[in-house]
Motif scaffolding. Sequence first.
Motif, PDB file in Angstrom:
ATOM      1  N   PRO A 131       0.446  -0.914  -0.229  1.00 44.11           N
ATOM      2  CA  PRO A 131       0.039  -0.069  -0.002  1.00 44.11           C
ATOM      3  C   PRO A 131       1.054   1.461   0.103  1.00 44.11           C
ATOM      4  O   PRO A 131       0.699   2.098  -0.142  1.00 44.11           O
ATOM      5  N   TRP A 132       1.655   1.194   0.931  1.00 40.43           N
ATOM      6  CA  TRP A 132       3.144   2.365   0.599  1.00 40.43           C
ATOM      7  C   TRP A 132       3.586   2.750  -0.697  1.00 40.43           C
ATOM      8  O   TRP A 132       4.047   3.998  -0.352  1.00 40.43           O
ATOM      9  N   LYS A 133       3.597   2.344  -1.835  1.00 37.48           N
ATOM     10  CA  LYS A 133       4.195   1.823  -2.460  1.00 37.48           C
ATOM     11  C   LYS A 133       2.959   2.382  -3.897  1.00 37.48           C
ATOM     12  O   LYS A 133       3.045   2.330  -4.932  1.00 37.48           O
ATOM     13  N   ASN A 134       1.630   2.023  -3.872  1.00 40.73           N
ATOM     14  CA  ASN A 134       0.926   2.352  -4.781  1.00 40.73           C
ATOM     15  C   ASN A 134       0.990   3.521  -4.957  1.00 40.73           C
ATOM     16  O   ASN A 134       0.803   4.636  -4.977  1.00 40.73           O
ATOM     17  N   GLY A 135       0.022   3.981  -6.563  1.00 41.24           N
ATOM     18  CA  GLY A 135      -0.463   4.918  -7.099  1.00 41.24           C
ATOM     19  C   GLY A 135       1.671   4.982  -8.001  1.00 41.24           C
ATOM     20  O   GLY A 135       1.499   6.814  -8.617  1.00 41.24           O
ATOM     21  N   ARG A 136       2.518   4.651  -8.049  1.00 42.42           N
ATOM     22  CA  ARG A 136       3.507   5.121  -8.350  1.00 42.42           C
ATOM     23  C   ARG A 136       3.340   3.827  -9.996  1.00 42.42           C
ATOM     24  O   ARG A 136       4.579   4.798 -10.888  1.00 42.42           O
ATOM     25  N   GLY A 137       3.385   3.637 -10.652  1.00 43.49           N
ATOM     26  CA  GLY A 137       3.207   2.696 -11.936  1.00 43.49           C
ATOM     27  C   GLY A 137       3.971   1.413 -11.820  1.00 43.49           C
ATOM     28  O   GLY A 137       3.782   1.286 -12.776  1.00 43.49           O
ATOM     29  N   HIS A 138       4.260   1.395 -10.806  1.00 44.18           N
ATOM     30  CA  HIS A 138       5.201  -0.070 -10.468  1.00 44.18           C
ATOM     31  C   HIS A 138       4.299  -1.705 -10.707  1.00 44.18           C
ATOM     32  O   HIS A 138       5.141  -2.279 -11.827  1.00 44.18           O
ATOM     33  N   ALA A 139       2.989  -1.509 -10.501  1.00 44.08           N
ATOM     34  CA  ALA A 139       2.038  -2.725 -10.985  1.00 44.08           C
ATOM     35  C   ALA A 139       1.931  -2.705 -12.599  1.00 44.08           C
ATOM     36  O   ALA A 139       2.385  -3.616 -13.400  1.00 44.08           O
ATOM     37  N   THR A 140       1.877  -1.560 -12.949  1.00 42.35           N
ATOM     38  CA  THR A 140       1.920  -1.429 -14.875  1.00 42.35           C
ATOM     39  C   THR A 140       3.187  -2.061 -15.545  1.00 42.35           C
ATOM     40  O   THR A 140       3.394  -2.394 -15.996  1.00 42.35           O
TER      41      THR A 140
END
Length: 184
Positions: free
Chosen positions: A112-121
């Motif tokens: 959760p503390w790394k969400n929104g940074r495009g890592h999953a994409t």
Amino acid sequence: MNLVWPSHEFLPGYVAALERGWSPNNLRPVARQEELDLIHADPDAFLASLVDREALGPPVRMPDGSTVPKLPGYRRWIWDGEFCGSIGLRWQHGTNELPAYCLGHIGYGVVPWKNGRGHATAALRELLRDAAAEGLRYVEITTSPDNIASQRVIDANGGVLVEQFVKLPSLGGTPELRFRIALA
């Protein structure tokens, strides 16, 4: 962002994420504690278990407690200087088909503390190359209808909605969306 192979070098970051409450299995949150126990008992065996291209490992425990045969596959860790999450690929040799108990070829999760940074994409984009190298013509990925973030990740990587369905009771019996990504 890089995908790294699980190793002793990256294990402390993985353990820290588990200890903060993150689970690599969104269908079985108790997997978090199970993995911590395995790591503490035998870190070498735990790391080896994450790469099993021949499905030699033990059966997989389902959310309802039943077990099913393990599929060939592996997990990679998402890394940006520290642990960000994991992404896994599973398949059956010689076919694109998966057994009914397996929701998709690829599963991923970001802390959760790394969400929104495009890592999953970015992680999915990189793993699609691995899937093609394994001989897959396409991959299927599922997500819940309310997981808009995951749907965006899949869409950004060329995913096309194939169907809405209800998961098997052993997987929770809830609605799910299945996407397909064609591989070059």
